[in-house]
Design an enzyme around this catalytic site. Sequence first.
Site, PDB file in Angstrom:
ATOM      1  N   CYS A 197     -13.850   3.785   9.573  1.00  0.00           N
ATOM      2  CA  CYS A 197     -15.195   3.246   9.783  1.00  0.00           C
ATOM      3  C   CYS A 197     -15.178   1.774   9.398  1.00  0.00           C
ATOM      4  CB  CYS A 197     -16.204   4.014   8.926  1.00  0.00           C
ATOM      5  SG  CYS A 197     -17.901   3.403   9.032  1.00  0.00           S
ATOM      6  N   ASP A 247       0.827  -1.200   0.000  1.00  0.00           N
ATOM      7  CA  ASP A 247       0.000   0.000   0.000  1.00  0.00           C
ATOM      8  C   ASP A 247       0.866   1.256   0.000  1.00  0.00           C
ATOM      9  OD1 ASP A 247      -2.327   1.493   0.061  1.00  0.00           O
ATOM     10  OD2 ASP A 247      -2.503   1.453   2.236  1.00  0.00           O
ATOM     11  N   CYS A 284     -20.931 -12.663  -3.461  1.00  0.00           N
ATOM     12  CA  CYS A 284     -21.804 -11.701  -2.778  1.00  0.00           C
ATOM     13  C   CYS A 284     -23.282 -11.970  -3.078  1.00  0.00           C
ATOM     14  CB  CYS A 284     -21.449 -10.276  -3.190  1.00  0.00           C
ATOM     15  SG  CYS A 284     -19.941  -9.647  -2.420  1.00  0.00           S
TER      16      CYS A 284
END
Length: 365
Positions: free
Chosen positions: A254, A147, A201
């Site tokens: 979050c 990252d 999903c």
Amino acid sequence: MPISANYSALDESEFRAWLGEKALALGFDGLRITDTHLGSASERLQAWLADGRHGHMEYMERHADLRADPAQLLPGSVRVICVRMNYLPSEIDFDAEWGRLEHPTEAVISMYARGRDYHKVLRQRMQDFAKVIEERIGAFGYRVFTDSAPLMEVELAKKAGLGWRGKHTLLLNLDSGSMFFLGEILVDMPLPIDEPQADHCGTCQACMNVCPTQAITAPYQLDARRCISYLTIENPEAIPIEFRSAMGNRVYGCDDCQLICPWNKFAKRTSLPDFAQRHGLGQSSLLHLWSWTEDEFAQRHEGSAIRRIGYRRWRRNLAVAMGNALASSLVDEQDKQLIRQALSAGLTSADALVAEHINWALKQG
């Protein structure tokens, strides 16, 4: 650099199995391999950038060409070794995490950030991994990423088969949910390529429905400008007023879309002490964190990803959360008075950005 003669003489299937074993020995929880071609992913990135959904993350626009072609980051590279490392510490309880969101005077910090900075943990282990490979086959061309460069790591990990991209845009894995970090090694060896995973999903839209700011605008579509993680971490400016109430008591990141995801019931706990929470960041009150001086902020977040946002954004985020506590009927008047006093005292040393958020907070109740 030419391909190592030792690699050319290897049995590829044996070497691939050895790579997987060494990755596990170094603390990684999965390894897959893909090539450097991203296909239509780069076009989707360009459309996302053109729409301005990256907000103030200008670095994504500056290096879009590199993101589209990983081979530019290491000339001669033909493969990407993708690894994942679980970060969920044993002390985390999802029910307790949801419960903290219902207590407005408590501070909620994203689970991944409560321990040591993952950049530091993964980067060192990725370097160690590359050295172990070098000991086995001799010198080869490689570059390690965590990252930390213009690399579309989720797309590469998806293509390699480490998981599939969920509707919240994070990578999901059948065995571990989404609570893991990713790392990559670009290499010049034509290693065997692994197959992608299927999307699992289905019709679920739990992540989309739970998002406090409706940042997931459609399946697999994220508007970073609305995302609380972006607003509290990447955004250097004022938090838009229309999103402040929705932030609640979240002061760094979050986790809602991950907490609600059914696949995270399979999230594996990490065995690494690096990701255990430090300085009580999973139980701290807003007032306690507000009381930290700038020196205390720097000292207590030494080696933490949180230190990257700096004291100014930290205070800005806390001020919004404290304003939301003042607006809440769940907070008694005595606690509200303590919050008002703390905010008012903070005005004396606040710069214009933080002062605006404090004044907004004081008007909430």
